[in-house]
Design an enzyme around this catalytic site. Structure first.
Site, PDB file in Angstrom:
ATOM      1  N   GLY A  12       6.977 107.590  11.317  1.00 15.22           N
ATOM      2  CA  GLY A  12       6.657 107.528   9.885  1.00 15.22           C
ATOM      3  C   GLY A  12       7.665 106.651   9.165  1.00 15.22           C
ATOM      4  N   ASP A  13       7.416 106.423   7.884  1.00 15.43           N
ATOM      5  CA  ASP A  13       8.307 105.601   7.039  1.00 15.43           C
ATOM      6  C   ASP A  13       8.445 104.169   7.547  1.00 15.43           C
ATOM      7  OD1 ASP A  13       8.911 107.880   5.464  1.00 15.43           O
ATOM      8  OD2 ASP A  13      10.336 108.506   6.992  1.00 15.43           O
ATOM      9  N   GLU A  14       7.415 103.657   8.181  1.00 15.56           N
ATOM     10  CA  GLU A  14       7.478 102.291   8.721  1.00 15.56           C
ATOM     11  C   GLU A  14       7.189 101.243   7.652  1.00 15.56           C
ATOM     12  OE1 GLU A  14       5.340 104.611   9.833  1.00 15.56           O
ATOM     13  OE2 GLU A  14       5.667 104.993  11.975  1.00 15.56           O
ATOM     14  N   ASN A  38       3.409 115.773   1.885  1.00 13.53           N
ATOM     15  CA  ASN A  38       4.714 115.969   2.516  1.00 13.53           C
ATOM     16  C   ASN A  38       5.437 114.675   2.843  1.00 13.53           C
ATOM     17  OD1 ASN A  38       2.583 115.635   4.321  1.00 13.53           O
ATOM     18  ND2 ASN A  38       3.683 116.532   6.020  1.00 13.53           N
ATOM     19  N   HIS A  41       4.845 107.256   0.389  1.00 12.08           N
ATOM     20  CA  HIS A  41       4.773 105.804   0.538  1.00 12.08           C
ATOM     21  C   HIS A  41       5.391 105.210  -0.718  1.00 12.08           C
ATOM     22  CE1 HIS A  41       2.011 106.304   3.758  1.00 12.08           C
ATOM     23  NE2 HIS A  41       1.012 106.681   3.018  1.00 12.08           N
ATOM     24  N   ARG A 304      16.288 113.126   1.573  1.00 19.39           N
ATOM     25  CA  ARG A 304      17.144 113.386   2.733  1.00 19.39           C
ATOM     26  C   ARG A 304      17.535 112.068   3.410  1.00 19.39           C
ATOM     27  NH1 ARG A 304      13.989 117.755   6.477  1.00 19.39           N
ATOM     28  NH2 ARG A 304      12.199 116.516   5.895  1.00 19.39           N
ATOM     29  N   ARG A 306      17.746 109.591   6.233  1.00 16.98           N
ATOM     30  CA  ARG A 306      16.973 109.523   7.476  1.00 16.98           C
ATOM     31  C   ARG A 306      17.906 109.228   8.644  1.00 16.98           C
ATOM     32  NH1 ARG A 306      12.529 105.675   4.572  1.00 16.98           N
ATOM     33  NH2 ARG A 306      11.412 107.323   3.498  1.00 16.98           N
TER      34      ARG A 306
HETATM   35  P1  GDP Z   1       5.565 104.535   4.539  1.00 11.58           P
HETATM   36  O1  GDP Z   1       5.548 106.011   4.324  1.00 11.58           O
HETATM   37  O2  GDP Z   1       5.244 104.136   5.937  1.00 11.58           O
HETATM   38  O3  GDP Z   1       4.762 103.791   3.528  1.00 11.58           O
HETATM   39  O4  GDP Z   1       7.077 104.056   4.354  1.00 11.58           O
HETATM   40  P2  GDP Z   1       8.100 104.419   3.175  1.00 11.58           P
HETATM   41  O5  GDP Z   1       7.531 104.054   1.877  1.00 11.58           O
HETATM   42  O6  GDP Z   1       8.628 105.779   3.340  1.00 11.58           O
HETATM   43  O7  GDP Z   1       9.304 103.471   3.580  1.00 11.58           O
HETATM   44  C1  GDP Z   1       9.243 102.129   3.510  1.00 11.58           C
HETATM   45  C2  GDP Z   1      10.311 101.678   2.517  1.00 11.58           C
HETATM   46  O8  GDP Z   1      10.712 100.394   2.842  1.00 11.58           O
HETATM   47  C3  GDP Z   1       9.808 101.605   1.090  1.00 11.58           C
HETATM   48  O9  GDP Z   1      10.861 101.889   0.211  1.00 11.58           O
HETATM   49  C4  GDP Z   1       9.376 100.151   0.948  1.00 11.58           C
HETATM   50  O10 GDP Z   1       9.473  99.666  -0.386  1.00 11.58           O
HETATM   51  C5  GDP Z   1      10.406  99.479   1.814  1.00 11.58           C
HETATM   52  N1  GDP Z   1       9.938  98.287   2.516  1.00 11.58           N
HETATM   53  C6  GDP Z   1       8.714  98.065   3.089  1.00 11.58           C
HETATM   54  N2  GDP Z   1       8.714  96.873   3.721  1.00 11.58           N
HETATM   55  C7  GDP Z   1       9.964  96.349   3.565  1.00 11.58           C
HETATM   56  C8  GDP Z   1      10.595  95.145   4.015  1.00 11.58           C
HETATM   57  O11 GDP Z   1      10.029  94.324   4.716  1.00 11.58           O
HETATM   58  N3  GDP Z   1      11.910  94.974   3.651  1.00 11.58           N
HETATM   59  C9  GDP Z   1      12.598  95.870   2.892  1.00 11.58           C
HETATM   60  N4  GDP Z   1      13.866  95.609   2.597  1.00 11.58           N
HETATM   61  N5  GDP Z   1      12.027  97.004   2.464  1.00 11.58           N
HETATM   62  C10 GDP Z   1      10.736  97.241   2.791  1.00 11.58           C
END
Ligand code: GDP
Length: 424
Positions: A12-14, A38, A41, A304, A306
């Site tokens: 997750g959080d990708e 939970n 994005h 939290r 990561r």
């Molecule tokens: P999700 O749940 O898979 O959508 O991921 P998250 O939102 O939890 O985490 C992704 C975080 O990385 C977010 O804060 C995005 O704004 C940030 N993010 C996404 N792509 C990039 C990137 O290519 N570079 C940087 N620096 N941040 C990114």
């Protein structure tokens, strides 16, 4: 190429939200098909920075219909708070762009409470739940002890059904967890309040999707979390309680007849993981702190810190297969720019033997990472928009990962903003 799923390959959080926000341009409908509030994005666009927990990431695009499918844990209370928050940032939200499936089960206040009570009971054996009630919710859903959103239309029948469930749930609350009894009227008032608010949003989304697909509308299926958190294929018991993989998208969205033409797997250029459970490539101390700070790796929902580490090829290859990904978006490449050399976890050692196979969950605790180093590129790449402008070392890193995981990397993201990516 009409239907597409955007899914997480790892823990997750990708950066799925960021990819959905980008790709919705070419789609008419965005559907969330599993999970609940939970996870989060984070999406950055003309409306500023918005953390979405339940709302599909297509809500920022004009003309896109967003659906919470039958597979989602619909927490109306949290959803309403989230809608108010997003509206404050100027995002229009109405039944014109948001629908909830009549067949979606409602996550009730007692699910959140039960999650907290169970984590407290587990004490130091806890799973690291976000306490949003997801596990008790899905347990009740599979026991057929939930209320469907479509039941909100018939108050008399709704309250009779809710009373049966309340009697049953009180046995667990007071008997197992010794919680204080709660009057039924509290639940009844909650249901009546949210029924009034949400009735205009609740629709037969299966009929809507059937007609939309027949009319050649393009549907984007949005996942929460990643392959390694899938209930059946993830790192049991540190998974979530739903199926995060693309194969579940048609079922959980209300379109079991839909075919997925394209499955975009999102992989981060390094690894992160929230909560408990084995995380083979984990870094500690200063090295971890530096990467966590560079990547701003703090939970969108919980804040939290990561857990972080280098890209894990073994887990990623497994995740790609579980998702049947047809292409990959590699995100956060810019975060690695500070490293002189880029480490990659290429294999595991399990009981003294090198392996490329992702181990059975109970064996995973014994796996040790094997790291290799790739040359770093030593400059800021966040402003680059063309593949040929990327430093050779960065190109080599992408090509190395592509070959190792066996799936084409078609997007390289170099920043959180909508346009900060390279299309290959
Ligand atoms: P999700 O749940 O898979 O959508 O991921 P998250 O939102 O939890 O985490 C992704 C975080 O990385 C977010 O804060 C995005 O704004 C940030 N993010 C996404 N792509 C990039 C990137 O290519 N570079 C940087 N620096 N941040 C990114």
């Amino acid at each position: 190429m009409s239907n597409c799923a955007i899914v997480g390959i790892n823990w997750g959080d990708e950066g799925k939200g960021r990819m959905v926000d980008l790709l919705t341009e070419s789609y008419d409908i965005v559907v969330r098909y599993q999970g609940g509030g939970n996870a989060g994005h984070t999406v950055i666009n003309e409306y500023g920075k918005n953390a979405l927990h339940l709302l599909p990431s297509g809500i920022f695009r004009k003309g896109v219909m967003n659906i919470l499918g039958n597979g989602v844990a619909v927490d109306l209370e949290n959803l309403w708070d989230e809608m108010e928050q997003v509206r404050k940032n100027g995002v229009p939200l109405s039944p014109e762009n948001l629908m909830i499936s009549t067949r979606a089960s409602l996550l009730l206040p007692w699910h959140r409470e039960q999650d907290g009570l169970e984590e407290a009971r587990l004490a130091d054996k806890k799973y690291g739940s976000t306490k949003q009630g997801i596990a008790p919710f899905y347990a009740d859903k599979y026991a057929k002890k939930t209320i469907l959103a479509g039941e909100l239309f018939n108050e008399e029948r709704l309250l009779a059904h809710a009373k049966d469930l309340w009697e049953w749930k009180e046995l667990t609350r007071t008997g197992v967890y010794h919680a204080e009894p709660k009057p039924f009227e509290e639940l009844a008032a909650w249901l009546k309040k949210y029924a009034e608010i949400f009735k205009p949003y609740i629709q037969d989304t299966t009929v809507y999707l059937r007609d939309a697909i027949a009319a050649d509308k393009k549907v984007l299926f949005e996942a929460q979390l990643g392959s390694l958190r899938d209930l059946d294929y993830g790192i049991h018991p540190y998974t979530t309680s739903s199926n995060t993989i693309a194969a579940y998208a048609p079922i959980g969205s209300g379109a079991p007849f839909a075919k997925l033409d394209r499955i975009v797997g999102v992989v981060k250029a390094y690894s992160s993981c929230v909560g408990e459970g084995p995380f083979t490539c984990e870094w500690f101390d200063e090295k971890a702190e530096q990467l966590r700070t560079a990547g701003e790796e703090f939970g969108a929902k919980t804040g939290r810190p990561r857990r972080v580490g280098p890209l894990d090829i073994v887990a990623t290859r497994y995740g790609v297969a579980a998702q049947a990904a047809t292409e990959i978006a590699l995100t956060k490449m810019d975060v690695l720019s500070y490293m002189k050399e880029i480490p990659v976890c290429t294999h595991y050692m399990l009981d003294g033997k090198q392996t490329d196979e992702f181990p059975f969950p109970a064996d995973l605790e014994r796996a040790l990472p094997v790291e290799e180093m790739m040359p770093g590129w030593g400059c800021d790449i966040s402003g680059i928009r063309k593949w040929e402008d990327l430093p050779k070392e960065a190109q080599d890193y992408v090509l190395f990962v592509e070959k190792a995981i066996g799936c084409r990397i078609s997007y390289v993201s170099v920043g959180p903003e909508r346009d900060a990516y390279i299309k290959r």
